[in-house]
Write a protein that holds these residues in place. Sequence first.
Motif, PDB file in Angstrom:
ATOM      1  N   ALA A 195       6.680   1.253 -16.945  1.00 19.90           N
ATOM      2  CA  ALA A 195       7.867   1.417 -16.114  1.00 19.90           C
ATOM      3  C   ALA A 195       7.938   0.272 -15.124  1.00 19.90           C
ATOM      4  O   ALA A 195       6.905  -0.209 -14.635  1.00 19.90           O
ATOM      5  N   PHE A 196       9.151  -0.151 -14.839  1.00 24.96           N
ATOM      6  CA  PHE A 196       9.426  -1.113 -13.776  1.00 24.96           C
ATOM      7  C   PHE A 196      10.241  -0.366 -12.737  1.00 24.96           C
ATOM      8  O   PHE A 196      11.157   0.389 -13.078  1.00 24.96           O
ATOM      9  N   LEU A 197       9.893  -0.560 -11.473  1.00 26.73           N
ATOM     10  CA  LEU A 197      10.528   0.219 -10.409  1.00 26.73           C
ATOM     11  C   LEU A 197      10.977  -0.676  -9.266  1.00 26.73           C
ATOM     12  O   LEU A 197      10.326  -1.674  -8.956  1.00 26.73           O
ATOM     13  N   ALA A 198      12.072  -0.280  -8.646  1.00 29.05           N
ATOM     14  CA  ALA A 198      12.528  -0.887  -7.398  1.00 29.05           C
ATOM     15  C   ALA A 198      12.385   0.177  -6.314  1.00 29.05           C
ATOM     16  O   ALA A 198      12.694   1.358  -6.544  1.00 29.05           O
ATOM     17  N   ILE A 199      11.923  -0.239  -5.161  1.00 28.12           N
ATOM     18  CA  ILE A 199      11.666   0.681  -4.054  1.00 28.12           C
ATOM     19  C   ILE A 199      12.570   0.289  -2.890  1.00 28.12           C
ATOM     20  O   ILE A 199      12.672  -0.893  -2.542  1.00 28.12           O
ATOM     21  N   ALA A 200      13.220   1.278  -2.288  1.00 26.80           N
ATOM     22  CA  ALA A 200      14.067   1.029  -1.123  1.00 26.80           C
ATOM     23  C   ALA A 200      13.970   2.216  -0.173  1.00 26.80           C
ATOM     24  O   ALA A 200      14.017   3.372  -0.603  1.00 26.80           O
ATOM     25  N   ASP A 201      13.810   1.932   1.090  1.00 25.37           N
ATOM     26  CA  ASP A 201      13.742   2.977   2.122  1.00 25.37           C
ATOM     27  C   ASP A 201      12.711   4.055   1.793  1.00 25.37           C
ATOM     28  O   ASP A 201      12.941   5.244   1.998  1.00 25.37           O
ATOM     29  N   GLY A 202      11.577   3.626   1.237  1.00 24.95           N
ATOM     30  CA  GLY A 202      10.483   4.553   0.982  1.00 24.95           C
ATOM     31  C   GLY A 202      10.652   5.441  -0.238  1.00 24.95           C
ATOM     32  O   GLY A 202       9.874   6.384  -0.429  1.00 24.95           O
ATOM     33  N   LYS A 203      11.639   5.147  -1.074  1.00 21.28           N
ATOM     34  CA  LYS A 203      11.904   5.970  -2.265  1.00 21.28           C
ATOM     35  C   LYS A 203      12.053   5.072  -3.489  1.00 21.28           C
ATOM     36  O   LYS A 203      12.363   3.883  -3.387  1.00 21.28           O
ATOM     37  N   ILE A 204      11.889   5.655  -4.653  1.00 24.17           N
ATOM     38  CA  ILE A 204      12.136   4.944  -5.911  1.00 24.17           C
ATOM     39  C   ILE A 204      13.643   4.867  -6.104  1.00 24.17           C
ATOM     40  O   ILE A 204      14.317   5.897  -6.219  1.00 24.17           O
ATOM     41  N   ALA A 205      14.164   3.638  -6.112  1.00 24.90           N
ATOM     42  CA  ALA A 205      15.607   3.432  -6.229  1.00 24.90           C
ATOM     43  C   ALA A 205      16.028   3.108  -7.664  1.00 24.90           C
ATOM     44  O   ALA A 205      17.182   3.315  -8.034  1.00 24.90           O
ATOM     45  N   ARG A 206      15.100   2.564  -8.440  1.00 31.06           N
ATOM     46  CA  ARG A 206      15.372   2.274  -9.855  1.00 31.06           C
ATOM     47  C   ARG A 206      14.095   2.488 -10.644  1.00 31.06           C
ATOM     48  O   ARG A 206      13.014   2.123 -10.212  1.00 31.06           O
ATOM     49  N   LEU A 207      14.256   3.083 -11.812  1.00 28.37           N
ATOM     50  CA  LEU A 207      13.144   3.354 -12.711  1.00 28.37           C
ATOM     51  C   LEU A 207      13.583   2.936 -14.110  1.00 28.37           C
ATOM     52  O   LEU A 207      14.510   3.516 -14.677  1.00 28.37           O
ATOM     53  N   THR A 208      12.953   1.898 -14.655  1.00 26.46           N
ATOM     54  CA  THR A 208      13.262   1.411 -15.995  1.00 26.46           C
ATOM     55  C   THR A 208      12.061   1.685 -16.877  1.00 26.46           C
ATOM     56  O   THR A 208      10.970   1.178 -16.620  1.00 26.46           O
ATOM     57  N   ALA A 212       0.827  -1.214   0.000  1.00 28.56           N
ATOM     58  CA  ALA A 212       0.000   0.000   0.000  1.00 28.56           C
ATOM     59  C   ALA A 212       0.862   1.264   0.000  1.00 28.56           C
ATOM     60  O   ALA A 212       0.554   2.234  -0.707  1.00 28.56           O
ATOM     61  N   ALA A 213       1.941   1.258   0.760  1.00 28.85           N
ATOM     62  CA  ALA A 213       2.826   2.426   0.813  1.00 28.85           C
ATOM     63  C   ALA A 213       3.529   2.634  -0.532  1.00 28.85           C
ATOM     64  O   ALA A 213       3.704   3.776  -0.985  1.00 28.85           O
ATOM     65  N   THR A 214       3.926   1.544  -1.170  1.00 32.13           N
ATOM     66  CA  THR A 214       4.552   1.655  -2.487  1.00 32.13           C
ATOM     67  C   THR A 214       3.572   2.223  -3.501  1.00 32.13           C
ATOM     68  O   THR A 214       3.910   3.119  -4.280  1.00 32.13           O
ATOM     69  N   LEU A 215       2.345   1.743  -3.493  1.00 30.09           N
ATOM     70  CA  LEU A 215       1.335   2.266  -4.420  1.00 30.09           C
ATOM     71  C   LEU A 215       1.071   3.744  -4.160  1.00 30.09           C
ATOM     72  O   LEU A 215       0.918   4.530  -5.101  1.00 30.09           O
ATOM     73  N   ALA A 216       1.050   4.143  -2.900  1.00 29.19           N
ATOM     74  CA  ALA A 216       0.850   5.556  -2.565  1.00 29.19           C
ATOM     75  C   ALA A 216       2.023   6.402  -3.076  1.00 29.19           C
ATOM     76  O   ALA A 216       1.821   7.516  -3.588  1.00 29.19           O
ATOM     77  N   SER A 251       4.544  -5.503  -5.676  1.00 30.16           N
ATOM     78  CA  SER A 251       4.702  -6.798  -5.017  1.00 30.16           C
ATOM     79  C   SER A 251       4.164  -6.710  -3.593  1.00 30.16           C
ATOM     80  O   SER A 251       3.993  -5.608  -3.043  1.00 30.16           O
ATOM     81  N   GLU A 252       3.897  -7.844  -3.006  1.00 31.97           N
ATOM     82  CA  GLU A 252       3.340  -7.871  -1.652  1.00 31.97           C
ATOM     83  C   GLU A 252       4.237  -7.143  -0.648  1.00 31.97           C
ATOM     84  O   GLU A 252       3.742  -6.456   0.245  1.00 31.97           O
ATOM     85  N   ASP A 253       5.554  -7.285  -0.791  1.00 33.44           N
ATOM     86  CA  ASP A 253       6.466  -6.632   0.163  1.00 33.44           C
ATOM     87  C   ASP A 253       6.777  -5.183  -0.210  1.00 33.44           C
ATOM     88  O   ASP A 253       7.491  -4.486   0.509  1.00 33.44           O
ATOM     89  N   GLY A 254       6.256  -4.714  -1.365  1.00 29.58           N
ATOM     90  CA  GLY A 254       6.434  -3.322  -1.766  1.00 29.58           C
ATOM     91  C   GLY A 254       7.787  -2.989  -2.352  1.00 29.58           C
ATOM     92  O   GLY A 254       8.059  -1.827  -2.656  1.00 29.58           O
ATOM     93  N   SER A 255       8.644  -3.992  -2.557  1.00 24.78           N
ATOM     94  CA  SER A 255      10.003  -3.705  -3.039  1.00 24.78           C
ATOM     95  C   SER A 255      10.093  -3.566  -4.556  1.00 24.78           C
ATOM     96  O   SER A 255      11.075  -3.016  -5.067  1.00 24.78           O
ATOM     97  N   ARG A 256       9.099  -4.056  -5.259  1.00 27.16           N
ATOM     98  CA  ARG A 256       9.074  -3.969  -6.715  1.00 27.16           C
ATOM     99  C   ARG A 256       7.697  -3.470  -7.151  1.00 27.16           C
ATOM    100  O   ARG A 256       6.688  -3.774  -6.526  1.00 27.16           O
ATOM    101  N   ALA A 257       7.700  -2.730  -8.255  1.00 30.22           N
ATOM    102  CA  ALA A 257       6.438  -2.188  -8.738  1.00 30.22           C
ATOM    103  C   ALA A 257       6.496  -2.022 -10.251  1.00 30.22           C
ATOM    104  O   ALA A 257       7.574  -2.074 -10.855  1.00 30.22           O
ATOM    105  N   ALA A 258       5.334  -1.802 -10.824  1.00 35.08           N
ATOM    106  CA  ALA A 258       5.233  -1.531 -12.253  1.00 35.08           C
ATOM    107  C   ALA A 258       4.101  -0.540 -12.474  1.00 35.08           C
ATOM    108  O   ALA A 258       3.170  -0.446 -11.671  1.00 35.08           O
TER     109      ALA A 258
END
Length: 137
Positions: A109-122, A4-8, A72-79
């Motif tokens: 876009a494919f994204l990696a999330i770390a420490d509440g921020k977007i760490a990678r944006l493809t 939920a936090a990643t989606l927000a 993803s369920e753990d919020g570490s990956r997104a699209a």
Amino acid sequence: MSRAATLALLETYYAAFNAGDWDGMLACLADDVAHDINQGSRQVGKDTFAAFLGHMERCYKERLEDIVLMASEDGSRAAAEFVVHGTYLTTDEGLPEAQGQTYVLPAGAFLAIADGKIARLTMYYNLADWTAQVVGE
């Protein structure tokens, strides 16, 4: 970070994009964000991303519609999947001449999330489709 936090976070990021709020977008990024440009090289760092935004603002006026966000369920990956509605404002190096052409282009876009921020944006979009639209094929 939760799903939920990643989606927000992504909702905030893409709302800032549509508002032309570059500072708002940058606030969503890690300082060492990795940005994989469609059919281009990887750029690293928030300052480099800010320069990229300046370049994009000079050459293109874009709005994203039909945005669908996934995480993803753990919020570490997104699209994100969306449709870009744009106008080609100024000729971009190596691309056809700009004459105010408009385009509508599916993208994602494919994204990696770390420490509440977007760490990678493809980013991905079909450059051949975009080119055909702006040259009138």
